[in-house]
Design a protein around this motif. Structure first.
Motif, PDB file in Angstrom:
ATOM      1  N   PRO A  97       0.830  -1.216   0.000  1.00 38.02           N
ATOM      2  CA  PRO A  97       0.000   0.000   0.000  1.00 38.02           C
ATOM      3  C   PRO A  97       0.854   1.251   0.000  1.00 38.02           C
ATOM      4  N   LYS A  98       0.523   2.166  -0.885  1.00 37.42           N
ATOM      5  CA  LYS A  98       1.317   3.388  -1.033  1.00 37.42           C
ATOM      6  C   LYS A  98       0.427   4.602  -0.830  1.00 37.42           C
ATOM      7  N   GLY A  99       1.049   5.755  -0.937  1.00 38.23           N
ATOM      8  CA  GLY A  99       0.300   6.994  -0.811  1.00 38.23           C
ATOM      9  C   GLY A  99       0.164   7.399   0.641  1.00 38.23           C
ATOM     10  N   ALA A 100      -0.283   8.602   0.828  1.00 35.81           N
ATOM     11  CA  ALA A 100      -0.421   9.166   2.173  1.00 35.81           C
ATOM     12  C   ALA A 100      -1.895   9.284   2.537  1.00 35.81           C
ATOM     13  N   PRO A 101      -2.200   9.280   3.830  1.00 38.73           N
ATOM     14  CA  PRO A 101      -3.595   9.483   4.250  1.00 38.73           C
ATOM     15  C   PRO A 101      -4.105  10.838   3.788  1.00 38.73           C
ATOM     16  N   ILE A 102      -5.419  10.944   3.655  1.00 37.67           N
ATOM     17  CA  ILE A 102      -6.041  12.223   3.337  1.00 37.67           C
ATOM     18  C   ILE A 102      -5.763  13.194   4.487  1.00 37.67           C
ATOM     19  N   VAL A 103      -5.339  14.387   4.139  1.00 37.42           N
ATOM     20  CA  VAL A 103      -5.044  15.387   5.174  1.00 37.42           C
ATOM     21  C   VAL A 103      -6.342  15.787   5.864  1.00 37.42           C
ATOM     22  N   GLU A 104      -6.353  15.602   7.170  1.00 43.23           N
ATOM     23  CA  GLU A 104      -7.574  15.852   7.937  1.00 43.23           C
ATOM     24  C   GLU A 104      -7.793  17.347   8.150  1.00 43.23           C
ATOM     25  N   ASP A 105      -9.016  17.789   7.902  1.00 40.57           N
ATOM     26  CA  ASP A 105      -9.397  19.180   8.151  1.00 40.57           C
ATOM     27  C   ASP A 105      -9.687  19.346   9.643  1.00 40.57           C
ATOM     28  N   GLU A 106      -8.865  20.138  10.321  1.00 43.03           N
ATOM     29  CA  GLU A 106      -9.034  20.311  11.769  1.00 43.03           C
ATOM     30  C   GLU A 106     -10.356  20.973  12.125  1.00 43.03           C
ATOM     31  N   ASN A 107     -10.983  21.643  11.146  1.00 44.97           N
ATOM     32  CA  ASN A 107     -12.271  22.300  11.383  1.00 44.97           C
ATOM     33  C   ASN A 107     -13.469  21.434  10.989  1.00 44.97           C
ATOM     34  N   ALA A 108     -13.177  20.228  10.480  1.00 49.01           N
ATOM     35  CA  ALA A 108     -14.268  19.326  10.092  1.00 49.01           C
ATOM     36  C   ALA A 108     -15.043  18.894  11.338  1.00 49.01           C
ATOM     37  N   PRO A 109     -16.349  18.689  11.197  1.00 46.41           N
ATOM     38  CA  PRO A 109     -17.138  18.297  12.371  1.00 46.41           C
ATOM     39  C   PRO A 109     -16.732  16.919  12.897  1.00 46.41           C
ATOM     40  N   VAL A 110     -16.804  16.766  14.203  1.00 45.09           N
ATOM     41  CA  VAL A 110     -16.552  15.461  14.822  1.00 45.09           C
ATOM     42  C   VAL A 110     -17.783  14.582  14.594  1.00 45.09           C
ATOM     43  N   VAL A 111     -17.587  13.448  13.950  1.00 45.12           N
ATOM     44  CA  VAL A 111     -18.695  12.531  13.672  1.00 45.12           C
ATOM     45  C   VAL A 111     -19.015  11.688  14.899  1.00 45.12           C
ATOM     46  N   ILE A 112     -17.969  11.150  15.528  1.00 42.48           N
ATOM     47  CA  ILE A 112     -18.182  10.317  16.710  1.00 42.48           C
ATOM     48  C   ILE A 112     -17.021  10.514  17.675  1.00 42.48           C
ATOM     49  N   SER A 113     -17.336  10.493  18.964  1.00 40.91           N
ATOM     50  CA  SER A 113     -16.291  10.656  19.977  1.00 40.91           C
ATOM     51  C   SER A 113     -16.640   9.830  21.205  1.00 40.91           C
ATOM     52  N   ALA A 114     -15.617   9.483  21.963  1.00 41.81           N
ATOM     53  CA  ALA A 114     -15.801   8.780  23.235  1.00 41.81           C
ATOM     54  C   ALA A 114     -14.892   9.426  24.257  1.00 41.81           C
TER      55      ALA A 114
END
Length: 542
Positions: free
Chosen positions: A262-279
């Motif tokens: 597997p190659k490539g890098a993870p999608i750069v996460e938007d720090e302002n994106a809404p939290v979908v789920i948290s614990a």
């Protein structure tokens, strides 16, 4: 008299055919290789390339309808033509096998002692005390801690690594000349993989046995094998010593295999994106009850105070050994098992909701499992499998409308919609995992748990599935909780990383930071086992 200058195993012009519907299909086509005493030969290639069929031919364990021709000379005897009596004397004594999944190879109704003793008794050992002493010696030899106390244990009471060690003990019981190891580490964590490979190396030196090693993990081959044969579509396309084949591969298929990680890098996460789920401080404790009154005397702390958040379009990777709490954490966040501590999904707390209250939320949270062979019903067509969630969540849809949505989901996961009326057994492992992903995305969820979705797949197929998951995430802003023991796969997909041990988080943060500079000793041991193939210290739990 045995000729010790000749190869222990000499396979010549082996072909294996299956009769299906009156048509003959060749699974192995004119394969030849040899293996010397005390050496390791690896057979590598994708699923369906003929690796396992070639090995099973040697000990005549082919399924009904298979026909083998050619020669498989073991110590000068052609295994394909010797009598049943001669075969029984060799199989299980001079030639033994270790398979991929010990839970399907071990008898769940017999203790560990009974299963190893049976192998010894079948090949001549007599006397209960002598047999028990030999069983204890074997368990100690393969690294089972306190072996005498484990004699009465059943397979389900052991970890995956311990079960595989029991399988190796059974294989070594009669001091074989040849061990056939068919994907013996695929289902194991990286540290346990390294321990099992180190164990096989040590035992090989002790017994002087030859090993035929079947795998799709080229990193293990690079470390463990002396020679390698690369198989494609039933034929050997390249062979030689490991160093020369891996450094200067000649065949295009070998070159493709070696670059298939597997190659490539993870999608750069938007720090302002809404939290979908948290614990927050999530706990899953299982009570240990003892005594006549079944009082709780302690707890198994499967998940102990874990805090995490998954944003839209982001991936949180969860890594750690078997028993570290990875899957339990995911099931708790999906509200499939009871837990304590706040769980917030799409802005609302769900930890206190009933089964009925959770039902409408299920369309927004989905899961893809490890084994595409076991997670798809063999009695349902692909259309029925993918549409099952639609039937429950959107019963008002007509049959034609459901089939249209299923067709779009299949197309999006790289499958031909015209195949939707076929059944799972008609697809390869990679295609089956695409079907499982299509089933997960058909309801357009916001959150998907990916529980070891690539561990049962070949490396080239792993790369394809990771590319697919990354592409779907980019287009749909999906939030992933990605559980895996393959750190190379995690590195390609996860932007955030959680390292778990004994139910607790020992390290967390941006994945790139942890991969480049792990702060915890346990994390460093995991990375050493995964990226440098160095044996991790035996901790008694593997």
């Amino acid at each position: 008299m045995t000729d010790h200058t000749a190869p222990l195993l000499d396979v010549r012009n082996l072909s294996v055919s299956f009769l299906q519907g009156g048509r003959e299909t060749k699974a192995v086509d004119d394969v030849s290789f040899s293996l010397e005493r005390g050496k390791t030969l690896a057979l590598v290639g994708e699923s369906g390339s003929g690796k396992s069929i070639s090995a099973l031919s040697i000990v005549r364990l082919l399924p009904p309808g298979a026909m083998a021709t050619g020669e498989a000379l073991f110590a000068g005897q052609n295994m394909l033509t010797i009598s049943e009596g001669e075969l029984r004397a060799i199989r299980g004594a001079r030639i033994t096998m270790v398979f991929q999944e010990p839970m399907t190879s071990l008898n769940p109704l017999q203790t560990i002692e009974q299963q190893i003793a049976e192998i010894l008794e079948l090949h001549g050992m007599r006397g209960r005390e002598a047999t028990r002493a030999r069983v204890i010696d074997l368990l100690g030899e393969v690294g089972i801690p306190n072996p005498e106390a484990r004699l009465g244990a059943y397979p389900h009471q052991l970890s995956g690594g311990q079960r595989q060690r029991v399988m190796i003990a059974m294989a070594l019981a009669n001091k074989p000349d040849l061990l056939i190891a068919d994907e013996p580490t695929t289902a194991l964590d990286v540290t346990v993989q390294a321990q099992i490979i180190a164990l096989l190396e040590r035992l090989q030196q002790t017994y002087g046995m030859a090993i035929l090693f079947i795998t799709h993990d080229l990193n293990l081959v690079r470390r463990f094998a002396d020679t390698v044969c690369v198989m494609q579509k039933g034929r050997i396309v390249e062979s030689g010593d490991v160093t020369s084949v891996f450094t200067t591969p000649r065949h295009p298929y070998t070159q493709a295999l070696l670059t298939a990680e597997p190659k490539g890098a993870p999608i750069v996460e938007d720090e302002n994106a809404p939290v979908v789920i948290s614990a927050d401080d999530l706990r899953v404790w299982f009570p240990i009850k003892k005594g006549f009154m079944r009082r709780t005397v302690d707890y198994i702390k499967a998940v102990d105070g874990v805090t995490l958040a998954v944003r839209a379009g982001g991936t949180v990777g969860v890594v750690g050994e078997s028993g570290s709490g990875k899957t339990t954490l995911a099931l708790a966040m999906l509200r499939l098992i009871r837990s304590e501590g706040p769980i917030v999904f799409l802005g609302s707390r769900i930890d206190g909701k009933s089964v009925a209250e959770m039902r409408p939320l299920r369309r927004d949270m989905q899961i893809v499992f490890q084994d595409p062979y076991g997670s798809l019903s063999p009695r349902m067509s692909v259309a029925e499998i993918v549409a099952e969630g639609l039937t429950v969540q959107q019963p008002e849809l007509t049959l034609d409308a459901r089939r249209e949505i299923v067709a779009r989901a299949l197309l999006e996961t790289g499958l031909d919609p015209s195949t939707m009326d076929r059944y799972p057994h008609e697809f390869s492992g990679g295609q089956r995992q695409r079907i499982a992903i299509a089933r997960a995305i058909v309801l357009e969820p916001k959150f998907i748990v990916l529980d070891e979705p690539t561990s049962a797949l070949d490396m080239s197929v792993q790369a394809q599935i990771i590319d697919l998951l990354r592409d779907l995430q980019r287009r749909r802003a999906l939030a992933y909780l990605f559980i895996s023991h393959d750190l190379r796969v995690v590195k390609a997909l996860a932007g955030q990383l959680i390292v778990m041990r004994h139910g607790k988080v020992v390290e967390s943060g941006p994945a790139a930071t942890i991969f480049n500079n792990p702060a915890n000793d346990y994390t460093r041991a995991l990375f050493a086992a995964a990226f440098r193939n160095q044996p991790a210290p035996v901790n008694g739990e593997a």
